[in-house]
Design an enzyme around this catalytic site. Structure first.
Site, short mmCIF file in Angstrom:
data_model
loop_
_atom_site.label_atom_id
_atom_site.label_comp_id
_atom_site.label_asym_id
_atom_site.label_seq_id
_atom_site.Cartn_x
_atom_site.Cartn_y
_atom_site.Cartn_z
N LYS A 111 -7.55 -10.27 0.44
CA LYS A 111 -8.66 -9.92 -0.45
C LYS A 111 -10.00 -10.46 0.07
O LYS A 111 -11.05 -10.02 -0.37
CB LYS A 111 -8.38 -10.40 -1.87
CG LYS A 111 -7.27 -9.57 -2.51
CD LYS A 111 -7.16 -9.78 -4.01
CE LYS A 111 -6.15 -8.83 -4.63
NZ LYS A 111 -4.76 -9.16 -4.24
C1 LIG Z 1 -3.67 -8.28 -4.37
C2 LIG Z 1 -2.51 -8.53 -3.48
C3 LIG Z 1 -1.58 -7.53 -3.14
C4 LIG Z 1 -1.63 -6.14 -3.75
O1 LIG Z 1 -2.71 -5.39 -3.27
P1 LIG Z 1 -3.19 -4.07 -4.06
O2 LIG Z 1 -4.41 -3.64 -3.36
O3 LIG Z 1 -3.44 -4.50 -5.47
O4 LIG Z 1 -2.07 -3.09 -3.98
C5 LIG Z 1 -0.58 -7.83 -2.23
N1 LIG Z 1 -0.47 -9.07 -1.70
C6 LIG Z 1 -1.32 -10.06 -2.01
C7 LIG Z 1 -1.12 -11.41 -1.41
C8 LIG Z 1 -2.37 -9.84 -2.90
O5 LIG Z 1 -3.22 -10.83 -3.22
#
Ligand SMILES: *Cc1c(COP(=O)(O)O)cnc(C)c1O
Length: 432
Positions: free
Chosen positions: A113
Site C-alpha cells: 500500500k
Molecule cells: C490491502 C492488502 C491486500 C489486498 O489488496 P486489495 O487491493 O484490497 O485487493 C493484500 N495484502 C495486503 C498485505 C494488504 O495490505
C-alpha cells in the site's frame, strides 16, 4: 483524460478533481473514460527501463492534463524511493512453470500500500498548491492501512492528517506506525471499535459547520490516485519477465481483498504491459472467485482469517472492474481461487522448506493458488504484498524467528503519541 463515476456517465471530471473528491457524488468510484495505451515504443522497452521511468510512463497518460511532465517526474522520484524486485524461487524453466515472487514490501511500512499512498499524498499536495488553508485529512483504520497513509503523507507540505484507530485493538507495531511519526500526523485512539472510528470520520466529513472552518477530506482506499500507481509494478515486472523469456506467457497471481491491486494489474495489461493472465487469490472470503466461477456477484459479511488485510466480503473495486469489462471478459482474463487458513499455513511451511524463503500469509494465499492452478509453459508470479515480519504471530510458529526489516525496527523504537477520546462525535470535534 476525462474521468467518470461508475454510476453516472454523463458528468466528466478531470484527474485533479477526481483525486480531491475521492468518491464520486452518489457514491460511485472514479474511472478513466477509457484505459489509455502506453506511448509508442514504451511497452516493448519496459524490461530495460528503471522503475521510476516505468512509473512516469504508466501514470502520465492518466495525469497529462493535470500534472506537468517535470512535476510528475519529481513526484514519482519522491514517491518511489524503493523498487519491487522479482525473486526467482527454484527453477525458471518455463516448461515446468517457473515461479517468481514479486516483493512489494520494500517501502517504508513494508506493505504494497506504500506505492499507492505515497503517490496519492504527493498528488493531493500538488492539487492543493494554491490553497492557503492546510488540508485536513481524516482516516479511520483498523490498523493496516493507517501506517501506509501516515507514512505516505508524513512531512508532505500543506496537509495535516488525523488518523482514528480503535484503542487497544491494533498491534504494537501498527500503533507505532500510526502514532509514532508526529509532525503533521495526528493519532487519535478511540475507545471503541473500527466501525466507531469510521462512523466518527463520516460524521465529521458531513458536518457542514466544521467544513466551513476546516478544509476536510478523506484518503480512502478507492481514490483513483492510489489505484493508478499500483499499475507500475506490473508493467515493470512483466517487462522484466518478457525480457528474460519472451516465449512464455506471464501469469500474475494477486492476493485480493478489495480488488484494488488486481484492478491496477488489469489497467497495466490493457495499457500494453505483457501480462497474459491473472489469478485472483482470496482467502475464504470468496465473493469474487465465486463470481468468476460463474455464480452471480453476491457480496456478504466478511470472515476473519490469518490474511486479514483480505477479509473483505464486498470488494469495493468490483464496481470498477465491471465498469470496464463484461463478466465474460473478466472470466477469460482472470482465474479465481479461494485458499483456507490451513492451506495458507501449509504454503508458508512448504516454501520455507523447499526454498528457505519466508512468505507472509497474504503472499502465501497467492502462492497456494498458483500451486493449484499452474500448468506448463508459463511464468507464474505471486505478488508478495507484505513483509512476513508484520505477521510474525502467524509465520514464526511455522518457520522460526523472522527478522524485522530496518524500517519496522525503526518504527518500533519510536514512542507512540496519541490522544484518547470516547467514541462520541463531540469529543472528536473538540480535538479537530
Ligand atoms: C490491502 C492488502 C491486500 C489486498 O489488496 P486489495 O487491493 O484490497 O485487493 C493484500 N495484502 C495486503 C498485505 C494488504 O495490505
Amino acid at each position: 483524460m476525462r474521468f467518470y463515476s461508475t454510476r453516472n456517465r454523463s458528468e466528466p471530471y478531470g484527474f485533479a478533481e477526481a483525486v480531491v473528491r475521492g468518491l464520486a457524488p452518489g457514491g460511485g468510484l472514479f474511472v478513466p473514460e477509457e484505459i489509455p495505451r502506453f506511448r509508442s515504443g514504451v511497452a516493448a522497452s519496459l524490461g530495460s527501463m528503471n522503475f521510476q521511468d516505468v512509473a512516469y510512463e504508466t501514470i502520465r497518460p492518466f495525469t497529462a492534463d493535470d500534472i506537468p511532465d517535470a512535476k510528475l517526474t519529481d513526484m514519482v522520484c519522491e514517491a518511489f524511493t524503493f523498487d519491487a524486485p522479482l525473486v526467482l524461487l527454484g527453477d525458471s524453466s518455463p516448461d515446468t512453470g517457473g515461479r517468481f515472487v514479486l516483493e512489494l514490501f520494500h517501502g517504508p511500512t513494508a506493505a504494497f500500500k506504500d506505492f499507492g499512498a505515497r503517490f496519492m499524498a504527493r498528488a493531493f499536495a500538488y492539487f492543493r498548491r494554491n490553497e492557503n488553508r492546510p488540508l485536513k485529512i481524516l482516516v479511520a483504520t483498523s490498523g493496516d492501512t493507517g501506517g501506509a497513509v501516515a507514512s505516505g503523507f508524513y512531512q508532505v507540505e500543506g496537509i495535516d492528517v488525523t488518523i482514528l484507530y480503535p484503542k487497544g485493538r491494533v498491534t504494537a507495531l501498527q500503533e507505532r506506525q500510526i502514532a509514532g511519526l508526529g509532525g503533521n500526523i495526528n493519532a487519535i485512539a478511540v475507545e471503541g471499535s473500527f466501525d466507531d472510528c469510521q462512523r466518527l470520520v463520516k460524521t465529521a466529513l458531513g458536518d457542514v459547520e466544521l467544513n466551513k472552518r476546516l478544509a476536510l477530506s478523506s484518503a480512502n482506499s478507492i481514490n483513483i490516485a492510489r489505484l493508478v500507481p499500483q499499475a507500475v509494478y506490473y508493467a515493470s515486472a512483466a517487462g522484466a519477465l518478457k525480457r528474460r523469456c519472451a516465449a512464455s506467457p506471464r501469469v500474475f497471481c494477486v492476493p485480493s481483498g478489495n480488488l484494488g491491486n488486481l484492478t491496477a494489474g488489469m489497467y497495466a495489461a490493457k495499457m500494453g504491459a505483457p501480462v497474459d493472465l491473472f489469478i485472483a487469490a482470496s482467502n475464504i472470503n470468496k465473493t469474487f472467485p465465486e463470481y468468476l466461477a460463474g455464480g452471480g456477484y453476491r457480496p456478504r459479511e466478511s470472515l476473519a482469517t490469518i490474511s486479514n488485510a483480505m477479509d473483505v466480503g464486498a470488494p469495493s473495486n468490483f464496481e470498477r472492474l465491471s465498469s470496464h469489462w463484461t463478466a465474460d471478459e473478466l472470466r477469460r482474463l482472470i482465474l479465481g481461487a479461494s485458499v483456507s487458513d490451513d492451506d495458507t499455513r501449509a504454503a508458508i511451511a512448504e516454501v520455507y522448506g523447499e526454498y528457505g524463503y519466508v512468505l507472509d500469509p497474504h503472499g502465501a494465499v497467492g502462492w497456494q493458488a498458483i500451486t493449484r492452478l499452474r500448468g506448463k509453459n508459463a511464468l507464474y508470479t505471486a505478488l508478495a504484498t507484505a513483509h512476513p515480519a508484520k505477521f510474525a504471530h502467524v509465520v514464526e510458529p511455522l518457520v522460526g524467528p523472522v527478522k524485522l526489516p530496518p524500517c519496522l525496527e525503526e518504527a518500533m523504537r519510536k514512542p507512540a503519541h496519541s490522544v484518547t477520546i470516547a467514541s462520541e462525535y463531540g469529543e472528536l470535534k473538540a480535538v479537530l
